[in-house]
Design a protein around this motif. Structure first.
Motif, mmCIF file in Angstrom:
data_model
loop_
_atom_site.group_PDB
_atom_site.id
_atom_site.type_symbol
_atom_site.label_atom_id
_atom_site.label_comp_id
_atom_site.label_asym_id
_atom_site.label_seq_id
_atom_site.Cartn_x
_atom_site.Cartn_y
_atom_site.Cartn_z
ATOM 1 N N LEU A 1 -4.839 -7.346 0.315
ATOM 2 C CA LEU A 1 -4.297 -5.981 0.292
ATOM 3 C C LEU A 1 -4.906 -5.161 -0.845
ATOM 4 C CD1 LEU A 1 -0.508 -6.733 0.954
ATOM 5 C CD2 LEU A 1 -2.167 -5.766 2.568
ATOM 6 N N TYR A 2 -4.979 -5.768 -2.021
ATOM 7 C CA TYR A 2 -5.522 -5.072 -3.184
ATOM 8 C C TYR A 2 -6.982 -4.691 -2.956
ATOM 9 C CZ TYR A 2 -6.481 -3.993 -8.080
ATOM 10 O OH TYR A 2 -6.832 -3.362 -9.235
ATOM 11 N N LYS A 3 -7.768 -5.643 -2.480
ATOM 12 C CA LYS A 3 -9.188 -5.353 -2.232
ATOM 13 C C LYS A 3 -9.348 -4.262 -1.175
ATOM 14 C CE LYS A 3 -11.080 -9.823 -3.609
ATOM 15 N NZ LYS A 3 -11.718 -11.073 -3.167
ATOM 16 N N GLY A 4 -8.512 -4.309 -0.155
ATOM 17 C CA GLY A 4 -8.562 -3.285 0.889
ATOM 18 C C GLY A 4 -8.217 -1.903 0.359
ATOM 19 N N LEU A 5 -7.224 -1.850 -0.531
ATOM 20 C CA LEU A 5 -6.874 -0.568 -1.147
ATOM 21 C C LEU A 5 -8.034 -0.042 -1.985
ATOM 22 C CD1 LEU A 5 -3.181 -1.260 -2.202
ATOM 23 C CD2 LEU A 5 -3.936 0.503 -0.591
ATOM 24 N N LEU A 6 -8.702 -0.943 -2.703
ATOM 25 C CA LEU A 6 -9.861 -0.529 -3.500
ATOM 26 C C LEU A 6 -10.979 0.025 -2.618
ATOM 27 C CD1 LEU A 6 -10.305 -3.324 -6.205
ATOM 28 C CD2 LEU A 6 -9.578 -0.971 -6.551
ATOM 29 N N GLU A 7 -11.144 -0.601 -1.456
ATOM 30 C CA GLU A 7 -12.197 -0.169 -0.534
ATOM 31 C C GLU A 7 -11.816 1.086 0.239
ATOM 32 O OE1 GLU A 7 -12.784 -3.606 1.916
ATOM 33 O OE2 GLU A 7 -13.567 -4.802 0.247
ATOM 34 N N GLY A 8 -10.554 1.500 0.120
ATOM 35 C CA GLY A 8 -10.112 2.709 0.802
ATOM 36 C C GLY A 8 -9.803 2.519 2.271
ATOM 37 N N LYS A 9 -9.519 1.278 2.684
ATOM 38 C CA LYS A 9 -9.162 1.026 4.087
ATOM 39 C C LYS A 9 -7.910 1.808 4.440
ATOM 40 C CE LYS A 9 -10.812 -3.690 4.772
ATOM 41 N NZ LYS A 9 -10.379 -5.075 5.031
ATOM 42 N N ASN A 10 -7.810 2.188 5.730
ATOM 43 C CA ASN A 10 -6.569 2.826 6.155
ATOM 44 C C ASN A 10 -5.510 1.747 6.367
ATOM 45 O OD1 ASN A 10 -7.105 1.634 8.611
ATOM 46 N ND2 ASN A 10 -7.384 3.540 9.725
ATOM 47 N N SER A 11 -4.273 2.163 6.455
ATOM 48 C CA SER A 11 -3.169 1.204 6.484
ATOM 49 C C SER A 11 -3.225 0.277 7.698
ATOM 50 C CB SER A 11 -1.829 1.932 6.425
ATOM 51 O OG SER A 11 -1.696 2.810 7.511
ATOM 52 N N GLU A 12 -3.825 0.704 8.787
ATOM 53 C CA GLU A 12 -3.946 -0.148 9.970
ATOM 54 C C GLU A 12 -4.811 -1.381 9.687
ATOM 55 O OE1 GLU A 12 -2.356 0.389 12.943
ATOM 56 O OE2 GLU A 12 -1.393 2.081 11.944
ATOM 57 N N GLY A 13 -5.734 -1.265 8.761
ATOM 58 C CA GLY A 13 -6.617 -2.371 8.421
ATOM 59 C C GLY A 13 -5.919 -3.496 7.667
ATOM 60 N N PHE A 14 -4.667 -3.279 7.316
ATOM 61 C CA PHE A 14 -3.919 -4.273 6.548
ATOM 62 C C PHE A 14 -2.927 -5.053 7.393
ATOM 63 C CE2 PHE A 14 -4.823 -0.835 3.447
ATOM 64 C CZ PHE A 14 -5.621 -1.561 2.580
ATOM 65 N N SER A 15 -2.909 -4.802 8.679
ATOM 66 C CA SER A 15 -1.872 -5.375 9.541
ATOM 67 C C SER A 15 -1.770 -6.888 9.448
ATOM 68 C CB SER A 15 -2.097 -4.959 10.998
ATOM 69 O OG SER A 15 -1.902 -3.579 11.135
ATOM 70 N N ALA A 16 -2.889 -7.594 9.479
ATOM 71 C CA ALA A 16 -2.838 -9.060 9.461
ATOM 72 C C ALA A 16 -2.227 -9.587 8.164
ATOM 73 C CB ALA A 16 -4.234 -9.639 9.666
ATOM 74 N N SER A 17 -2.645 -9.037 7.041
ATOM 75 C CA SER A 17 -2.106 -9.488 5.755
ATOM 76 C C SER A 17 -0.639 -9.129 5.603
ATOM 77 C CB SER A 17 -2.903 -8.886 4.596
ATOM 78 O OG SER A 17 -4.207 -9.406 4.596
ATOM 79 N N LEU A 18 -0.299 -7.914 5.974
ATOM 80 C CA LEU A 18 1.104 -7.508 5.900
ATOM 81 C C LEU A 18 1.958 -8.365 6.821
ATOM 82 C CD1 LEU A 18 0.793 -3.614 5.814
ATOM 83 C CD2 LEU A 18 1.563 -5.106 3.960
#
Length: 180
Positions: free
Chosen positions: A56-73
């Motif tokens: 999640l942290y790395k994705g936030l740093l990369e600027g991913k949209n929230s949909e890109g976090f679904s698997a981790s969440l």
């Protein structure tokens, strides 16, 4: 120094603090176990949380949209949805990232140059929390469906048992009549 560089440089410290803050939401003995053992087989909950918050942290740093976090969440919220948490507490672990970052980067955030980037990053965390709440609700709906299906199954089984008992009683009654 760019804000993203600052976040990357302090990633391990922020992640460790975030993990510790999440553990504080658990009872003390559970938190102690999860803090001590990060093995995925002996401590699957602690291991999953640790691994997924890093994603999640790395994705936030990369600027991913929230949909890109679904698997981790989904991995984290499946766990927290069956635990004894209110909905706000189950999803609230995301907001603990803000606290971990503030504690780690107090001085840097206060600098006016970083303030605007900090606020943008906070809005990404807020979007992530909203998406997490949707996922949490999906998990709770699935749990509810499972419970309903289980109750229906138990009800059907009870009716079948009652029918068998009734049939057996009738059969015994007829057997006694024929003997007389």
């Amino acid at each position: 120094m760019e804000f993203e560089d600052l976040l990357s440089k302090n990633q391990l410290t922020i992640l460790k603090r975030w993990f510790d803050l999440i553990l504080e939401t658990y009872p003390a003995n559970t938190a102690a176990l999860m803090r001590k053992d990060r093995n995925q087989f002996t401590n699957p909950v602690g291991s999953t949380i640790s691994q997924e918050i890093e994603v999640l942290y790395k994705g936030l740093l990369e600027g991913k949209n929230s949909e890109g976090f679904s698997a981790s969440l989904n991995s984290i919220l499946k766990i927290r949805s069956v635990q004894d948490f209110s909905p706000s507490s189950a999803v609230g672990f995301i907001f603990l990232l803000k606290k971990a970052m503030e504690e780690t980067l107090k001085r840097e955030i206060r600098e006016e140059l970083m303030r605007e980037e900090w606020l943008k990053f906070l809005s990404r965390i807020d979007e992530l929390a909203l998406h997490a709440f949707d996922i949490y609700m999906d998990c709770r709906e699935k749990i509810c469906e499972i419970r309903i299906n289980q109750a229906k199954s138990e009800k059907e089984m009870a009716f079948r048992m009652m029918e068998r008992m009734s049939y057996s009683k009738e059969k015994r009654g007829k057997g006694e009549d024929s003997e007389s």
